[in-house]
Scaffold this motif. Structure first.
Motif, PDB file in Angstrom:
ATOM      1  N   SER A  27     -10.538   3.758  -7.772  1.00  0.00           N
ATOM      2  CA  SER A  27     -10.805   2.605  -8.636  1.00  0.00           C
ATOM      3  C   SER A  27     -10.927   1.372  -7.753  1.00  0.00           C
ATOM      4  N   TRP A  28     -11.434   0.299  -8.350  1.00  0.00           N
ATOM      5  CA  TRP A  28     -11.534  -0.955  -7.612  1.00  0.00           C
ATOM      6  C   TRP A  28     -10.151  -1.493  -7.260  1.00  0.00           C
ATOM      7  N   PHE A  29      -9.156  -1.198  -8.109  1.00  0.00           N
ATOM      8  CA  PHE A  29      -7.788  -1.648  -7.808  1.00  0.00           C
ATOM      9  C   PHE A  29      -7.256  -0.930  -6.573  1.00  0.00           C
ATOM     10  N   SER A  30      -7.475   0.386  -6.497  1.00  0.00           N
ATOM     11  CA  SER A  30      -7.006   1.130  -5.328  1.00  0.00           C
ATOM     12  C   SER A  30      -7.761   0.683  -4.074  1.00  0.00           C
ATOM     13  N   LEU A  37      -8.860  -2.366  -3.567  1.00  0.00           N
ATOM     14  CA  LEU A  37      -8.277  -3.655  -3.223  1.00  0.00           C
ATOM     15  C   LEU A  37      -6.964  -3.478  -2.475  1.00  0.00           C
ATOM     16  N   ILE A  38      -6.106  -2.592  -2.973  1.00  0.00           N
ATOM     17  CA  ILE A  38      -4.804  -2.370  -2.335  1.00  0.00           C
ATOM     18  C   ILE A  38      -4.987  -1.812  -0.931  1.00  0.00           C
ATOM     19  N   TYR A  93       0.830  -1.211   0.000  1.00  0.00           N
ATOM     20  CA  TYR A  93       0.000   0.000   0.000  1.00  0.00           C
ATOM     21  C   TYR A  93       0.861   1.256   0.000  1.00  0.00           C
TER      22      TYR A  93
END
Length: 237
Positions: free
Chosen positions: A36-39, A41-42, A25
Motif C-alpha cells: 500500500s502507499w502507507f507501507s 511511506l513507512i 519501520y
C-alpha cells in the motif's frame, strides 16, 4: 583527525529523525503481502530523513560540494526504488532495480576516480564475479542480463568507495570510512535480496536486508559531510 566523539556530537542530533523513522519501520513491520502507499511511506521515511539530514547542512554546503549533491540525488532515486519494490510481486521489481542502478552510478560519481587503487578494484571485481556466478544458474529471461549489469554497477560503486580508504598511508578520514562501510553493507544487502529472490529463502531475510540497507544509506549520507579537519590537514601537506 576528527575523533568519533566529535562526529557523534556534531552530526548525531541531525540523524535523530532517521533513527526514529527506522524504529517506526521495524516496530510496525507492515506485511509485504499487502502493499500500500502507507507501507511505501513507512519504508521510505528513513531515506526521506537522510534527505533532511543533508539539507540541514545548508544549501551553501550542497552548492559547494558536487559529491553531496550526487549523494542526495542517489537517495532520491533510492526512495523511488524502495517504493517500486513494495509492489515487486505486481511486476515492479525491474523498475526498482533500474532506480537503484541509477543510485549506484550517482554514488560512484560522488566517490570519484581518485585514488585509482587498482588492487581494491581487482578484489571487488572478484567478489562481484563470484556473486554473479552464484546467481547465474537461477536466473532466466531479462534477469540474466539485468542482474549482471546491476552486479557490475554496485561492484564498481563499492570499488570507488573502498579505493578512497587509504589506511596504509594514514590518509583516511571518518567520511571515507563511512563511504567504505556503507558501500560494503549495500552490497551485502543487495546480494541477500538476490539470493532470497532467485536462489533459496534466507532466514530472517527481510530484517537482515533492511537493517544493512538503512545502515548503508546512513553511512553513505554521512560520507557526504566534510570533516572540519580536512582543510587543515591539506594545508599541512
Amino acid at each position: 583527525m576528527v575523533s568519533p566523539a566529535t562526529v557523534v556530537k556534531s552530526e548525531g542530533p541531525k540523524l535523530v529523525p532517521f533513527f526514529k523513522a527506522t524504529c517506526v519501520y521495524f516496530v510496525l513491520w507492515l506485511p509485504t503481502s499487502s502493499p500500500s502507499w502507507f507501507s511505501a511511506l513507512i519504508k521510505c521515511l528513513p531515506i526521506f530523513c537522510l534527505w533532511v539530514f543533508l539539507l540541514a547542512h545548508g544549501f551553501g554546503f550542497l552548492g559547494a560540494r558536487s559529491s553531496a549533491r550526487k549523494i542526495l540525488a542517489g537517495l532520491i532515486f533510492s526512495a523511488l526504488g524502495d517504493a517500486f519494490l513494495i509492489w515487486q510481486e505486481q511486476g515492479y521489481f525491474i523498475h526498482g532495480i533500474l532506480m537503484f542502478a541509477v543510485t549506484h552510478v550517482l554514488y560512484s560519481s560522488a566517490f570519484g576516480m581518485r585514488p585509482l587503487n587498482a588492487s581494491a578494484g581487482l578484489v571487488l571485481s572478484a567478489v562481484s564475479s563470484l556473486s554473479y556466478l552464484l546467481l547465474y544458474p537461477y536466473l532466466s529471461g531479462p534477469f540474466t542480463y539485468l542482474v549482471g549489469v546491476y552486479v557490475g554497477l554496485i561492484g564498481f560503486m563499492g570499488w570507488r568507495a573502498v579505493a578512497g580508504l587509504q589506511l596504509a598511508n594514514d590518509l583516511w578520514t571518518w567520511t571515507k570510512m563511512s563511504a567504505c562501510l556503507g558501500a560494503v553493507l549495500f552490497m551485502v544487502s543487495d546480494l541477500t535480496i538476490a539470493v532470497n529472490k532467485f536462489c533459496f529463502p534466507v532466514p530472517y531475510s527481510r530484517f537482515f536486508i533492511m537493517a544493512t540497507y538503512y545502515a548503508a544509506q546512513m553511512l553513505i549520507a554521512l560520507s557526504a559531510v566534510q570533516c572540519q579537519d580536512v582543510t587543515v590537514a591539506r594545508k599541512r601537506v
